[in-house]
Design a protein around this motif. Structure first.
Motif, PDB file in Angstrom:
ATOM      1  N   ALA A   1       0.862  -1.177   0.000  1.00  0.00           N
ATOM      2  CA  ALA A   1       0.000   0.000   0.000  1.00  0.00           C
ATOM      3  C   ALA A   1       0.897   1.224   0.000  1.00  0.00           C
ATOM      4  O   ALA A   1       1.933   1.243   0.658  1.00  0.00           O
ATOM      5  N   ILE A   2       0.538   2.239  -0.771  1.00  0.00           N
ATOM      6  CA  ILE A   2       1.316   3.469  -0.828  1.00  0.00           C
ATOM      7  C   ILE A   2       0.445   4.595  -0.292  1.00  0.00           C
ATOM      8  O   ILE A   2      -0.591   4.914  -0.866  1.00  0.00           O
ATOM      9  N   ILE A   3       0.869   5.170   0.814  1.00  0.00           N
ATOM     10  CA  ILE A   3       0.092   6.215   1.465  1.00  0.00           C
ATOM     11  C   ILE A   3       1.000   7.374   1.814  1.00  0.00           C
ATOM     12  O   ILE A   3       2.220   7.225   1.881  1.00  0.00           O
ATOM     13  N   PRO A   4       0.440   8.566   2.024  1.00  0.00           N
ATOM     14  CA  PRO A   4       1.280   9.701   2.434  1.00  0.00           C
ATOM     15  C   PRO A   4       1.947   9.429   3.773  1.00  0.00           C
ATOM     16  O   PRO A   4       1.394   8.759   4.643  1.00  0.00           O
ATOM     17  N   GLY A   5       3.141   9.921   3.931  1.00  0.00           N
ATOM     18  CA  GLY A   5       3.834   9.735   5.201  1.00  0.00           C
ATOM     19  C   GLY A   5       5.304  10.060   5.084  1.00  0.00           C
ATOM     20  O   GLY A   5       5.758  10.627   4.077  1.00  0.00           O
ATOM     21  N   CYS A   6       6.069   9.697   6.095  1.00  0.00           N
ATOM     22  CA  CYS A   6       7.489  10.009   6.111  1.00  0.00           C
ATOM     23  C   CYS A   6       8.247   8.878   6.802  1.00  0.00           C
ATOM     24  O   CYS A   6       7.750   8.270   7.747  1.00  0.00           O
ATOM     25  N   THR A   7       9.426   8.577   6.289  1.00  0.00           N
ATOM     26  CA  THR A   7      10.311   7.576   6.880  1.00  0.00           C
ATOM     27  C   THR A   7      11.722   8.147   6.897  1.00  0.00           C
ATOM     28  O   THR A   7      11.985   9.205   6.322  1.00  0.00           O
ATOM     29  N   ALA A   8      12.641   7.429   7.528  1.00  0.00           N
ATOM     30  CA  ALA A   8      14.030   7.902   7.592  1.00  0.00           C
ATOM     31  C   ALA A   8      14.637   8.100   6.200  1.00  0.00           C
ATOM     32  O   ALA A   8      15.285   9.127   5.943  1.00  0.00           O
ATOM     33  N   PRO A   9      14.459   7.170   5.236  1.00  0.00           N
ATOM     34  CA  PRO A   9      15.003   7.415   3.901  1.00  0.00           C
ATOM     35  C   PRO A   9      14.393   8.638   3.213  1.00  0.00           C
ATOM     36  O   PRO A   9      15.082   9.328   2.458  1.00  0.00           O
ATOM     37  N   LEU A  10      13.115   8.922   3.462  1.00  0.00           N
ATOM     38  CA  LEU A  10      12.491  10.103   2.862  1.00  0.00           C
ATOM     39  C   LEU A  10      13.066  11.383   3.449  1.00  0.00           C
ATOM     40  O   LEU A  10      13.323  12.354   2.728  1.00  0.00           O
ATOM     41  N   ARG A  11      13.287  11.385   4.744  1.00  0.00           N
ATOM     42  CA  ARG A  11      13.923  12.555   5.358  1.00  0.00           C
ATOM     43  C   ARG A  11      15.345  12.718   4.852  1.00  0.00           C
ATOM     44  O   ARG A  11      15.813  13.833   4.604  1.00  0.00           O
ATOM     45  N   SER A  12      16.025  11.599   4.672  1.00  0.00           N
ATOM     46  CA  SER A  12      17.413  11.638   4.190  1.00  0.00           C
ATOM     47  C   SER A  12      17.499  12.191   2.776  1.00  0.00           C
ATOM     48  O   SER A  12      18.331  13.069   2.490  1.00  0.00           O
ATOM     49  N   ILE A  13      16.633  11.702   1.869  1.00  0.00           N
ATOM     50  CA  ILE A  13      16.733  12.157   0.481  1.00  0.00           C
ATOM     51  C   ILE A  13      16.301  13.608   0.346  1.00  0.00           C
ATOM     52  O   ILE A  13      16.840  14.356  -0.476  1.00  0.00           O
ATOM     53  N   GLU A  14      15.364  14.065   1.173  1.00  0.00           N
ATOM     54  CA  GLU A  14      14.982  15.475   1.140  1.00  0.00           C
ATOM     55  C   GLU A  14      16.168  16.354   1.540  1.00  0.00           C
ATOM     56  O   GLU A  14      16.446  17.364   0.891  1.00  0.00           O
ATOM     57  N   ARG A  15      16.880  15.960   2.583  1.00  0.00           N
ATOM     58  CA  ARG A  15      18.050  16.730   3.017  1.00  0.00           C
ATOM     59  C   ARG A  15      19.150  16.693   1.953  1.00  0.00           C
ATOM     60  O   ARG A  15      19.748  17.723   1.624  1.00  0.00           O
ATOM     61  N   GLU A  16      19.402  15.506   1.397  1.00  0.00           N
ATOM     62  CA  GLU A  16      20.488  15.370   0.427  1.00  0.00           C
ATOM     63  C   GLU A  16      20.187  16.104  -0.880  1.00  0.00           C
ATOM     64  O   GLU A  16      21.095  16.674  -1.497  1.00  0.00           O
ATOM     65  N   LEU A  17      18.928  16.087  -1.311  1.00  0.00           N
ATOM     66  CA  LEU A  17      18.573  16.836  -2.511  1.00  0.00           C
ATOM     67  C   LEU A  17      18.809  18.326  -2.301  1.00  0.00           C
ATOM     68  O   LEU A  17      19.299  19.027  -3.206  1.00  0.00           O
ATOM     69  N   GLY A  18      18.469  18.830  -1.115  1.00  0.00           N
ATOM     70  CA  GLY A  18      18.736  20.235  -0.818  1.00  0.00           C
ATOM     71  C   GLY A  18      20.208  20.551  -0.915  1.00  0.00           C
ATOM     72  O   GLY A  18      20.614  21.573  -1.513  1.00  0.00           O
ATOM     73  N   GLU A  19      21.054  19.683  -0.385  1.00  0.00           N
ATOM     74  CA  GLU A  19      22.502  19.894  -0.445  1.00  0.00           C
ATOM     75  C   GLU A  19      23.012  19.769  -1.878  1.00  0.00           C
ATOM     76  O   GLU A  19      23.922  20.503  -2.301  1.00  0.00           O
ATOM     77  N   TYR A  20      22.434  18.839  -2.643  1.00  0.00           N
ATOM     78  CA  TYR A  20      22.835  18.667  -4.046  1.00  0.00           C
ATOM     79  C   TYR A  20      22.532  19.928  -4.850  1.00  0.00           C
ATOM     80  O   TYR A  20      23.391  20.434  -5.585  1.00  0.00           O
ATOM     81  N   PHE A  21      21.327  20.440  -4.718  1.00  0.00           N
ATOM     82  CA  PHE A  21      20.966  21.625  -5.493  1.00  0.00           C
ATOM     83  C   PHE A  21      21.704  22.871  -5.004  1.00  0.00           C
ATOM     84  O   PHE A  21      21.872  23.829  -5.767  1.00  0.00           O
ATOM     85  N   ASP A  22      22.175  22.847  -3.781  1.00  0.00           N
ATOM     86  CA  ASP A  22      22.990  23.954  -3.282  1.00  0.00           C
ATOM     87  C   ASP A  22      24.449  23.818  -3.703  1.00  0.00           C
ATOM     88  O   ASP A  22      25.274  24.674  -3.375  1.00  0.00           O
ATOM     89  N   GLY A  23      24.778  22.734  -4.413  1.00  0.00           N
ATOM     90  CA  GLY A  23      26.152  22.531  -4.871  1.00  0.00           C
ATOM     91  C   GLY A  23      27.086  22.008  -3.805  1.00  0.00           C
ATOM     92  O   GLY A  23      28.312  22.087  -3.947  1.00  0.00           O
ATOM     93  N   LYS A  24      26.522  21.414  -2.737  1.00  0.00           N
ATOM     94  CA  LYS A  24      27.345  20.968  -1.604  1.00  0.00           C
ATOM     95  C   LYS A  24      27.485  19.445  -1.531  1.00  0.00           C
ATOM     96  O   LYS A  24      28.221  18.942  -0.689  1.00  0.00           O
TER      97      LYS A  24
END
Length: 353
Positions: A229-252
């Motif tokens: 089942a796919i439902i809205p929510g958050c897990t550790a990998p989702l928090r991780s990729i959100e943080r890493e994408l921010g750093e990627y787009f910031d060039g870091k």
């Protein structure tokens, strides 16, 4: 300096309000003195009245002020205060069944909530809250609790109503869902437009731009393949990729550490593993990848595997181009592919200095 050919391309994207160009360019309108994002709903100016910029900062430095309609200084499709308020309210009490009285207590108009959630998540607020409740029920059933207990926990007095609602959201009746798992889906705002990420508690399964053609089919294939089942929510990998994408787009950040779950044939997973070996700021061709696999004639199969990648940016299929140097294809759009390559070359050059 943006070339004349790119200006023509950007103007056409502006006319068609193409979301894949979000973050790629901004347009200053000489007659009004404002600058906009590509998807601005305002009436389109003539091309001779347009001035194109690669960043919002360039537009500001050219004395343009931000448009009040498309708000180019904020993330595209940024979460509204209303959506954030209601998401927080659901998380505070995910088992709650919402009524009109609940909206009134929050001073929220129910029709406005419905409209904004539909635009943001592709479902109404009631559907969102119901999916969250059903996720709780699924977890209880999976942990061995009786169906009737799960039913009552989330407020269903009627067993038939519970089964119908469960089936609509989860794709299986509760008594047949013992082998189902739950995957969480999260909406991530990025420099190049919104993305959807899907993960369990251990790894990331999917990361795609929301406007990618065929995304709904991708998500449905993932749901069927994993029997989840796919439902809205958050897990550790989702928090991780959100943080890493921010750093990627910031060039870091150049190397992602979020755990990945690659679902594909042995050939596909080998191709994706080869993609991960292409250094940031560099490119490879389909033929070169096929050769490194010891299958030099399999370049077409490599191209198909490249297109089947469900983990955009993280598994860098955008770094694969045609042998003649042309960009080739990209599910997120060629404008994004070019932007990503330029961004990574700049990061690579910065690392060398």
């Amino acid at each position: 300096m943006i070339s004349a050919s790119n200006q023509q391309e950007y103007y056409q994207a502006l006319l068609e309000k193409k979301s894949e160009y979000e973050g790629v360019f901004y347009v200053g309108v000489k007659t009004t003195g404002v600058f906009c994002r590509p998807t601005c709903p305002a009436r389109k100016p003539k091309i001779e009245n347009c001035e194109f910029f690669g960043t919002a900062e360039e537009a500001l430095l050219a004395s343009y002020r931000p448009c009040k309609r498309c708000r180019p200084l904020s993330h595209p499709n940024q979460v509204s205060d209303l959506v954030r308020l209601l998401v927080d309210a659901v998380e505070a009490n995910p088992e709650k069944r919402w009524t009109n009285q609940d909206f009134q207590e929050l001073s929220v108009d129910a029709s406005t909530a419905r409209r904004q959630f539909k635009k943001r998540f592709g479902m109404t607020f009631v559907e969102y809250a119901r999916a969250r409740r059903m996720g709780i029920a699924l977890k209880q059933i999976r942990e061995g609790h009786a169906v009737i207990d799960a039913q009552l926990t989330i407020g269903y007095e009627s067993s038939s109503g519970f089964r119908d609602a469960f089936s609509r959201i989860m794709g299986a009746a509760p008594t047949r869902s013992g082998h189902h798992r739950v995957l969480r889906a999260s909406w991530l705002d990025t420099r190049l437009g919104p993305m959807i990420a899907i993960a369990d508690e251990e790894a990331l399964y999917l990361l795609e731009f929301v406007d990618r053609r065929g995304l709904e089919r991708e998500v449905e294939r993932l749901r069927r393949r994993t029997r989840s089942a796919i439902i809205p929510g958050c897990t550790a990998p989702l928090r991780s990729i959100e943080r890493e994408l921010g750093e990627y787009f910031d060039g870091k950040l150049t190397v992602f550490q979020t755990p990945l779950r690659m679902l594909g044939s042995p050939f596909q997973t080998e191709v994706w593993s080869r993609l991960l070996q292409i250094p940031t700021g560099q490119t490879s061709s389909y033929g070169e990848i096929a050769a490194t696999m010891g299958k030099p004639t399999a370049y077409r199969a490599v191209a198909q595997a490249n297109g089947a990648n469900q983990l955009a940016i993280v598994i860098p299929c955008h770094r694969v181009i045609n042998a003649n140097g042309e960009l080739g294809g990209y599910g997120g759009g060629l404008s994004r592919k070019q932007w990503l390559l330029n961004h990574e070359r700049a990061m690579g050059a910065g690392a060398d200095n």
